[in-house]
Design an enzyme around this catalytic site. Structure first.
Site, PDB file in Angstrom:
ATOM      1  N   HIS A   1     -21.470  30.417  83.380  1.00 38.81           N
ATOM      2  CA  HIS A   1     -22.615  31.326  83.415  1.00 38.81           C
ATOM      3  C   HIS A   1     -22.154  32.762  83.631  1.00 38.81           C
ATOM      4  CE1 HIS A   1     -25.809  33.422  85.807  1.00 38.81           C
ATOM      5  NE2 HIS A   1     -26.484  33.119  84.720  1.00 38.81           N
TER       6      HIS A   1
ATOM      7  N   GLU B   1     -29.025  36.783  91.242  1.00 39.25           N
ATOM      8  CA  GLU B   1     -29.684  35.721  90.483  1.00 39.25           C
ATOM      9  C   GLU B   1     -29.665  34.410  91.272  1.00 39.25           C
ATOM     10  OE1 GLU B   1     -29.516  33.732  85.974  1.00 39.25           O
ATOM     11  OE2 GLU B   1     -28.049  35.259  86.580  1.00 39.25           O
TER      12      GLU B   1
ATOM     13  N   GLU C   1     -21.063  34.226  80.443  1.00 43.98           N
ATOM     14  CA  GLU C   1     -22.201  34.632  79.608  1.00 43.98           C
ATOM     15  C   GLU C   1     -22.602  36.070  79.916  1.00 43.98           C
ATOM     16  OE1 GLU C   1     -26.762  34.613  80.091  1.00 43.98           O
ATOM     17  OE2 GLU C   1     -26.004  32.583  80.419  1.00 43.98           O
ATOM     18  N   HIS C   2     -22.673  36.416  81.195  1.00 46.06           N
ATOM     19  CA  HIS C   2     -23.008  37.786  81.582  1.00 46.06           C
ATOM     20  C   HIS C   2     -21.949  38.771  81.099  1.00 46.06           C
ATOM     21  CE1 HIS C   2     -26.376  37.585  84.677  1.00 46.06           C
ATOM     22  NE2 HIS C   2     -26.229  36.323  84.290  1.00 46.06           N
TER      23      HIS C   2
END
Length: 420
Positions: free
Chosen positions: A47, A127, A50-51
């Site tokens: 994840h 997040e 992805e950022h």
């Protein structure tokens, strides 16, 4: 719908779904890597990557990437799951040739500079904090961690604060070298797209991509799992997941299983909605969910209720699942459920984005790509006996129950009827 598929010499797969009469193209770069592919010291790195793909290449800054997509009038985003990562854009058809080079540059040439990593770590930690403040998210992570305690699919996609706060450029570069290779990439597009033209674009834009085969996962099944998982939080509502092992993706029984799940908790006329909400007023939200992964799957009933109603909600859920396993369904309920599923399917496929996701996810996961007509035919061929058979196979298992509420473990165990 007629999918077209081409596999390039370097292993990249291109799949398209032409939609007549639209001006949009939804384009996705799907990588065969998700949180289940992480080592223990890489929790949340998929994840985080992805950022970081949006944070700059040797020829584009992060601002360049966003402003160039804005200038195209395009939508740009990405998401990470337990089994894949997707970078996608939706553009007007004539802008495809300008959009794809930016996406290709991002996934091939991202630099992962320390100057961009440091602030992005804080973004991802925020997040995680947001997810921790949402108990309906927390209960899903709690459920997966306890139904799959020794399996990578049980790990949270976002990772942990401790892991994320330690990621450096070398961690990203190593992960990129291992997973962002040609065989792991599927380029999926739906809308007003010319397949042969997209193939030519990909041959050019991905020619220098590091080569490697598509990763093959170990498809081991369930090991030991907990019967009860409890997290105590100072909240007004209890969040419950009542679930058990399910079938894997591409299992031929998946159509009957989907019908069964929909009957139980897929609509406002479903059995659980009627019993738990309409007749007893115990919840605002109750529904079933399925997660069909490679090698295994999970089925769960979610309910949000006041803490004092935990026992009643679990008791009704247990009773309704037992009824389905014992008695199955009748032709009237079957027909209503099947036609409802088929109608929602066909309505959803009017969107280029939903059709791109169907093509990209299915190809990445190794699923057969069926046309809407073929899918409708499979659903309409489901019989009452099929539904009863899959219900007996799935719903008679001992459940794993996850609860986030103000109550402690001992109290929840008593309410759930589980001896500690």
């Amino acid at each position: 719908m007629a999918y077209r598929k081409t596999v390039l010499e370097n292993g990249i797969t291109i799949v398209t779904d032409l939609m007549q009469g639209v001006r949009s193209v939804s384009l996705g770069l799907w990588f065969n890597v998700g949180s289940r592919d992480e080592r223990a010291d890489q929790a949340g790195l998929t994840h985080f990557m992805e950022h970081m793909m949006f944070k700059g290449t040797p020829t584009r800054t992060a601002f360049d990437i966003s402003s160039q997509f804005d200038a195209l009038g395009a939508e740009l985003n990405a998401f990470t799951s337990r089994e894949y990562t997707c970078y996608y854009a939706r553009v007007v058809d004539e802008k495809l040739d300008a959009a794809l080079p930016i996406l290709a540059d991002m996934v091939i040439n991202s630099e992962f500079s320390n100057e961009t990593i440091e602030p992005e770590r804080e973004v991802v930690i925020e997040e995680i904090a947001r997810a921790e403040d949402q108990p309906d998210d927390v209960v899903y992570d709690l459920f997966f961690a306890n139904i799959l305690p020794d399996h990578p699919l049980g790990l949270p996609v976002l990772g942990t604060r401790d892991h994320v706060s330690g990621y450096q450029q070398e961690n990203c570069l190593e992960f990129h070298r291992e997973h962002y290779v040609s065989g792991n990439l599927t380029v999926a597009a739906a809308g007003n797209v010319d397949h042969d033209h997209l193939v030519d674009l990909c041959k050019s834009l991905f020619a220098d991509m590091p080569q490697g085969p598509k990763a093959v996962r170990d498809l081991e099944g369930f090991g030991d799992r907990a019967r009860l998982a409890v997290q105590t939080k100072d909240i007004e509502q209890a969040h419950i997941l009542y679930g058990m092992p399910f079938i894997p993706t591409n299992d031929p029984r998946r159509f009957a299983a989907s019908v069964m799940s929909n009957m139980l908790g897929g609509t406002m006329s479903s059995r659980l909605f009627q019993e738990v909400r309409e007749k007893n007023g115990l919840v605002y939200s109750v529904f079933t969910s399925q997660s069909l992964n490679q090698g295994l799957g999970t089925f769960a009933v979610y309910a949000g209720t006041r803490p004092e109603n935990i026992k009643r909600v679990i008791d009704i859920t247990r009773t309704e699942l037992a009824k389905m396993a014992q008695d199955g369904t009748d032709s009237e309920e079957l027909s209503k459920t099947v036609e409802g599923i088929c109608g929602q399917l066909l309505l959803g496929l009017e969107s280029s984005n939903s059709r791109m996701i169907r093509a990209g996810r299915g190809t990445t996961m190794g699923n057969e790509l069926l046309s809407p007509e073929e899918i409708v035919e499979r659903y309409r061929s489901v019989t009452c006996e099929d539904v009863k058979d899959i219900a007996q196979q799935i719903l008679t298992q001992e459940p794993t129950i996850a609860v986030v509420s103000p109550y402690d473990r001992e109290t929840v165990a008593e309410l759930a009827g589980i001896g500690e």
